[in-house]
Design an enzyme around this catalytic site. Structure first.
Site, PDB file in Angstrom:
ATOM      1  N   HIS A  95       0.891  -1.222  -0.028  1.00 52.59           N
ATOM      2  CA  HIS A  95       0.023   0.032  -0.085  1.00 52.59           C
ATOM      3  C   HIS A  95       0.784   1.398  -0.026  1.00 52.59           C
ATOM      4  CE1 HIS A  95      -3.203   3.022   1.107  1.00 52.59           C
ATOM      5  NE2 HIS A  95      -2.400   3.163   2.282  1.00 52.59           N
ATOM      6  N   HIS A  97       0.936   5.848  -1.082  1.00 53.02           N
ATOM      7  CA  HIS A  97       0.176   6.972  -1.398  1.00 53.02           C
ATOM      8  C   HIS A  97       0.831   7.847  -2.712  1.00 53.02           C
ATOM      9  CE1 HIS A  97      -2.296   7.409   2.500  1.00 53.02           C
ATOM     10  NE2 HIS A  97      -2.343   6.331   2.279  1.00 53.02           N
ATOM     11  N   ASP A 120      -0.268  -4.978 -20.548  1.00 58.94           N
ATOM     12  CA  ASP A 120       0.791  -5.948 -20.277  1.00 58.94           C
ATOM     13  C   ASP A 120       0.638  -6.468 -18.936  1.00 58.94           C
ATOM     14  OD1 ASP A 120       2.255  -5.985 -22.570  1.00 58.94           O
ATOM     15  OD2 ASP A 120       3.765  -4.646 -22.256  1.00 58.94           O
ATOM     16  N   HIS A 169      -8.614   7.492  -1.176  1.00 58.97           N
ATOM     17  CA  HIS A 169      -7.638   6.979  -0.274  1.00 58.97           C
ATOM     18  C   HIS A 169      -6.377   6.834  -1.339  1.00 58.97           C
ATOM     19  CE1 HIS A 169      -6.071   4.185   3.072  1.00 58.97           C
ATOM     20  NE2 HIS A 169      -5.183   4.851   2.820  1.00 58.97           N
ATOM     21  N   TYR A 227       6.298 -14.111 -23.873  1.00 58.31           N
ATOM     22  CA  TYR A 227       7.279 -13.128 -23.513  1.00 58.31           C
ATOM     23  C   TYR A 227       8.457 -13.793 -22.848  1.00 58.31           C
ATOM     24  CZ  TYR A 227       8.682  -8.737 -21.886  1.00 58.31           C
ATOM     25  OH  TYR A 227       9.681  -7.432 -21.736  1.00 58.31           O
TER      26      TYR A 227
HETATM   27 ZN   LIG Z   1      -3.154   4.777   3.314  1.00 51.40          ZN
END
Ligand SMILES: [Zn+2]
Length: 230
Positions: A95, A97, A120, A169, A227
């Site tokens: 995660h 930002h 891709d 978010h 690939y």
């Molecule tokens: Zn966050």
């Protein structure tokens, strides 16, 4: 997998998202799971990156019970755990930002598949969740964020679409391992920047055709992939 090995991989992912410029201060977290034992290693909460060592990565089970570690786990732990419970094929969650992907999340828009770079890696747009309700936010917010992601993936394959934008978010990304999840986070940021540029140049630009999407996606994924070196 040895726990220390998993912890080292998770630490490396947490450092890599900083090196890649995807994380300001400590606004990011990476975790990995050992599917044999069901144990998750995740970044501790609010510890400066330059001081973190592998054993600082907190070990917990899929219910969030701390098994090993003297530090508090990342405050986003319950979102990570919900993804591991719902998506059995994934082995890592990241995660961030990161700037451009967060811009799309804040705008409440999924990232359209405007080109082959996108196809891709993602089979279709990078989806955005609906906004969380007041009850979801005031209740078990972090868990409810995970549940909103899982609901958004009803009918979607998380292996073919390894990221989501949480409305208002930022992105959550995943992969077979925590290093794959880190790679997905880098790619999502790049796709978000490219999509914005595409729309700045041509505000009515359209996604690529299904034929071009399939040609590129299945070149890299699935039984007909050609690939790379094999
Ligand atoms: Zn966050």
């Amino acid at each position: 997998m040895e726990l220390l090995h998993l912890q080292a991989e998770v630490l490396e992912a947490n450092l890599e998202i900083v090196r890649r410029g995807l994380v300001l201060h400590t606004f990011g977290n990476a975790s990995g799971i050992d599917r044999e034992t069901g144990l998750v290693a995740i970044k501790p909460s609010g510890v400066p990156y330059e001081q973190m060592t592998p054993t600082d990565m907190v070990i917990c089970d899929l219910d969030g019970k701390i098994i090993e570690g003297r530090l508090k786990p990342s405050s986003d732990l319950d979102t990570h755990l919900e993804l591991y419970r719902a998506f059995p094929a994934i082995g890592g969650v990241v995660h961030t930002h990161s700037e451009f992907a967060t811009g799309w999340a804040q705008a409440g828009r999924s990232i359209p598949a405007f080109g082959t770079t996108h196809a891709d890696y993602f089979y279709g747009p990078v989806p955005v969740t609906p906004e969380l309700s007041a009850e979801e936010i005031e209740g078990d917010y972090v868990l409810n964020t995970g549940k909103a992601i899982v609901r958004r993936f009803c009918g979607l394959d998380p292996s073919a679409i390894p990221a989501v934008l949480v409305a208002g978010h930022a992105p959550f990304c995943w992969g077979k391992s925590v290093s794959d999840a880190t790679h997905a986070a880098v790619i999502v940021e790049e796709l978000a920047a490219l999509a914005l540029e595409t729309l700045m140049i041509n505000a009515t630009a359209q996604p690529i055709s299904e034929a071009l999407r399939d040609r590129h996606h299945f070149r890299k994924h699935g039984p007909t992939a050609t690939y790379g070196q094999r």
